[in-house]
Scaffold this motif. Structure first.
Motif, mmCIF file in Angstrom:
data_model
loop_
_atom_site.group_PDB
_atom_site.id
_atom_site.type_symbol
_atom_site.label_atom_id
_atom_site.label_comp_id
_atom_site.label_asym_id
_atom_site.label_seq_id
_atom_site.Cartn_x
_atom_site.Cartn_y
_atom_site.Cartn_z
ATOM 1 N N ALA B 111 14.094 12.237 18.724
ATOM 2 C CA ALA B 111 13.179 11.587 18.232
ATOM 3 C C ALA B 111 13.132 10.190 18.114
ATOM 4 O O ALA B 111 12.096 9.515 18.138
ATOM 5 C CB ALA B 111 12.832 12.325 16.710
ATOM 6 N N ALA B 112 14.576 9.859 17.677
ATOM 7 C CA ALA B 112 14.842 8.375 17.484
ATOM 8 C C ALA B 112 14.449 7.796 18.905
ATOM 9 O O ALA B 112 14.079 6.754 19.136
ATOM 10 C CB ALA B 112 15.864 8.069 17.005
ATOM 11 N N LEU B 113 14.835 8.550 19.983
ATOM 12 C CA LEU B 113 14.944 7.981 21.084
ATOM 13 C C LEU B 113 13.206 7.889 21.696
ATOM 14 O O LEU B 113 13.097 6.915 22.586
ATOM 15 C CB LEU B 113 15.430 9.030 22.334
ATOM 16 C CG LEU B 113 15.181 8.857 23.766
ATOM 17 C CD1 LEU B 113 15.817 7.462 24.186
ATOM 18 C CD2 LEU B 113 15.594 9.884 24.698
ATOM 19 N N VAL B 114 12.485 8.739 21.282
ATOM 20 C CA VAL B 114 11.095 8.823 21.514
ATOM 21 C C VAL B 114 10.585 7.346 21.056
ATOM 22 O O VAL B 114 9.566 6.654 21.501
ATOM 23 C CB VAL B 114 10.300 9.920 21.163
ATOM 24 C CG1 VAL B 114 8.805 9.499 21.064
ATOM 25 C CG2 VAL B 114 10.686 11.128 21.677
ATOM 26 N N VAL B 129 6.231 12.073 17.678
ATOM 27 C CA VAL B 129 7.059 13.542 17.447
ATOM 28 C C VAL B 129 6.207 14.168 16.176
ATOM 29 O O VAL B 129 6.417 13.727 15.148
ATOM 30 C CB VAL B 129 8.542 13.383 17.061
ATOM 31 C CG1 VAL B 129 9.024 14.626 16.636
ATOM 32 C CG2 VAL B 129 9.216 12.753 18.335
ATOM 33 N N GLY B 130 5.305 14.807 16.338
ATOM 34 C CA GLY B 130 4.232 15.379 15.083
ATOM 35 C C GLY B 130 4.911 16.524 14.562
ATOM 36 O O GLY B 130 4.689 16.766 13.352
ATOM 37 N N THR B 149 8.176 18.757 19.078
ATOM 38 C CA THR B 149 7.089 18.470 20.202
ATOM 39 C C THR B 149 7.203 16.809 20.261
ATOM 40 O O THR B 149 7.521 16.138 19.290
ATOM 41 C CB THR B 149 5.772 18.727 19.738
ATOM 42 O OG1 THR B 149 5.552 18.230 18.638
ATOM 43 C CG2 THR B 149 5.504 20.238 19.365
ATOM 44 N N VAL B 150 6.563 16.521 21.630
ATOM 45 C CA VAL B 150 6.764 15.213 21.953
ATOM 46 C C VAL B 150 5.273 14.898 22.401
ATOM 47 O O VAL B 150 4.814 15.594 23.731
ATOM 48 C CB VAL B 150 7.822 14.551 22.911
ATOM 49 C CG1 VAL B 150 7.656 13.223 23.101
ATOM 50 C CG2 VAL B 150 9.214 14.843 22.104
#
Lengths: 275, 275
Positions: B111-114, B129-130, B149-150
């Motif tokens: 998520a941090a990568l997103v 990331v919901g 999810t992304v």
């Protein structure tokens, strides 16, 4: 552990008896009466000379290393923090990145920071984000809020406090970057406990006298001995947990390993009685 | 949007009628019959000359900038991915960092990568990331599994595919670092749609002829016009959404703003009819 905490004066008896179980809400005082365990002795009695506790490791180290007896040097300190991030829910497709207040992203980045802290403090620093809950938790909706827990443990109390300080400072910085509100509360905060050096040596001596392999290690979990350490010399004997499993139906320690642990415990107490 | 997708031949009619609502499981075909909307026209009829759609922005840009009319240039591409991390549940206090298979930590780092990808691709790249769910989600238990999810969106299809590729490569690397299994599935994958340049110009012209301020922008959400663009010239007119709110009881656009949008739509259609 609660009984030991009351015994050593760390919690008033009435507070302990009023505790309710998390799962079914059962009242501790009522349950002790029901099963016949509500004794009549005064709190703190009888007075304890020393306390040596035999336990499964509840971790994988002894099993993995093929060591018979864990000589427990103490119990690591624990710091549990609950962090709440409050942002603003919005459409994932129509809200520009710069206008978001994404509570979920802030929480995820703090969780990644917890991982980085575990590497930075290394050594005996443990760091876990066990719980992380987003609201409303939908693929195309920016999270309105995120609730997460951080479990930090270290045998070194000063390092533990440093890690905790770095966590809170980092969480504040990241929350500000995302424009979300941050609140936190401590769920648990126990300083590390060092067991009695002479009694720890006695555990090691007893194991070696029986030809058993030993390893000095801290306890990762909390134990009665941690509470009794406030009032008397204390030590612990660990036997291996297969695959480190604990609080699990597959938890297993072989009968011969249990016998080895019991014999070490017996020898330590005999040596103590002979003083 | 589903009806438009069927109309343009993007989904078989029977597949659409067999769709069930996520919340109460209602069958689309049955509900259309029940409310009298199950028409008799053949799919694809009547043939459409052009399609111009008036909609609230569902985002904050027009409201924030004080712009009356959004001239929509197209619909951004969408890539929804569900990632499942499977590790091993264990005690947070007794499991050394090096022996963990922490599914929750792997997910948080992805998520941090997103977030990092949203900064690296910048521009019109959106990244959310919901949803992120850990099991068992307890403070002192290393997560056994994590489901996240992304939602990636971009008006540039090539950049969107690059971001998606970087996401999957990064997720694989991080999962491997944590010794957890990773599986993923695409929940949605729509390429960006560019509306008809002449029709978009016509929207802008109509707004300016009425003295209204305009801004060219992409649509962040999906719309019928996106589907119709497969078979005819298409454009959209946006009016502001107060605070960008949508799918929310507080969603609001002032009556005069609605009138302005309707007049732009009318002028565009009159101009089209006059060709």
């Amino acid at each position: 552990m609660l009984g030991s905490l009351v015994h050593v004066g760390g919690m008033p008896l009435q507070d302990a008896l009023a505790r309710r179980a998390v799962d079914d809400g059962a009242l501790l005082g009522e349950e002790l009466l029901r099963i016949g365990y509500a004794g009549r002795a005064r709190v703190g009695c009888p007075c304890v000379d020393s306390f040596v506790e035999l336990h499964i490791e509840q971790g994988p180290v002894l099993d993995r290393e093929g060591i018979a007896i864990g000589v427990v040097e103490g119990v690591q300190g624990i710091c549990w923090t609950e962090l709440t991030f409050t942002g603003r829910s919005n459409h994932a497709g129509t809200t520009p990145m710069a206008l978001r207040q994404d509570a979920g992203m802030a929480a995820a980045r703090v969780a990644a920071l917890v991982h980085a802290l575990s590497q930075r403090f290394a050594g005996r620093q443990l760091a876990t984000v066990g719980a992380l809950t987003l609201q409303p938790n939908l693929v195309n909706v920016i999270a309105q809020s995120a609730l997460m827990t951080v479990d930090l443990r270290n045998t070194d109390g000063a390092l533990l406090q440093q890690a905790q300080g770095a966590l809170l400072a980092g969480a504040r910085r990241i929350a500000a970057e995302h424009g979300v509100l941050l609140s936190h509360r401590l769920l648990a905060d126990f300083a590390p406990v060092a067991f009695d050096a002479a009694l720890v040596d006695s555990v090691e001596r007893a194991a070696r006298a029986q030809g058993l392999s030993t390893l000095r290690l801290p306890s990762g979990a909390g134990h009665d001995a941690q509470m009794l350490a406030r009032v008397c010399p204390t030590a612990m004997v660990f036997v291996p947990s297969r695959d480190g499993l604990s609080h699990n139906v597959r938890e297993f320690t072989a009968p011969e390993q249990l016998v080895q642990g019991a014999n070490v415990l017996l020898q330590v107490l005999l040596e103590r009685a002979d003083r």
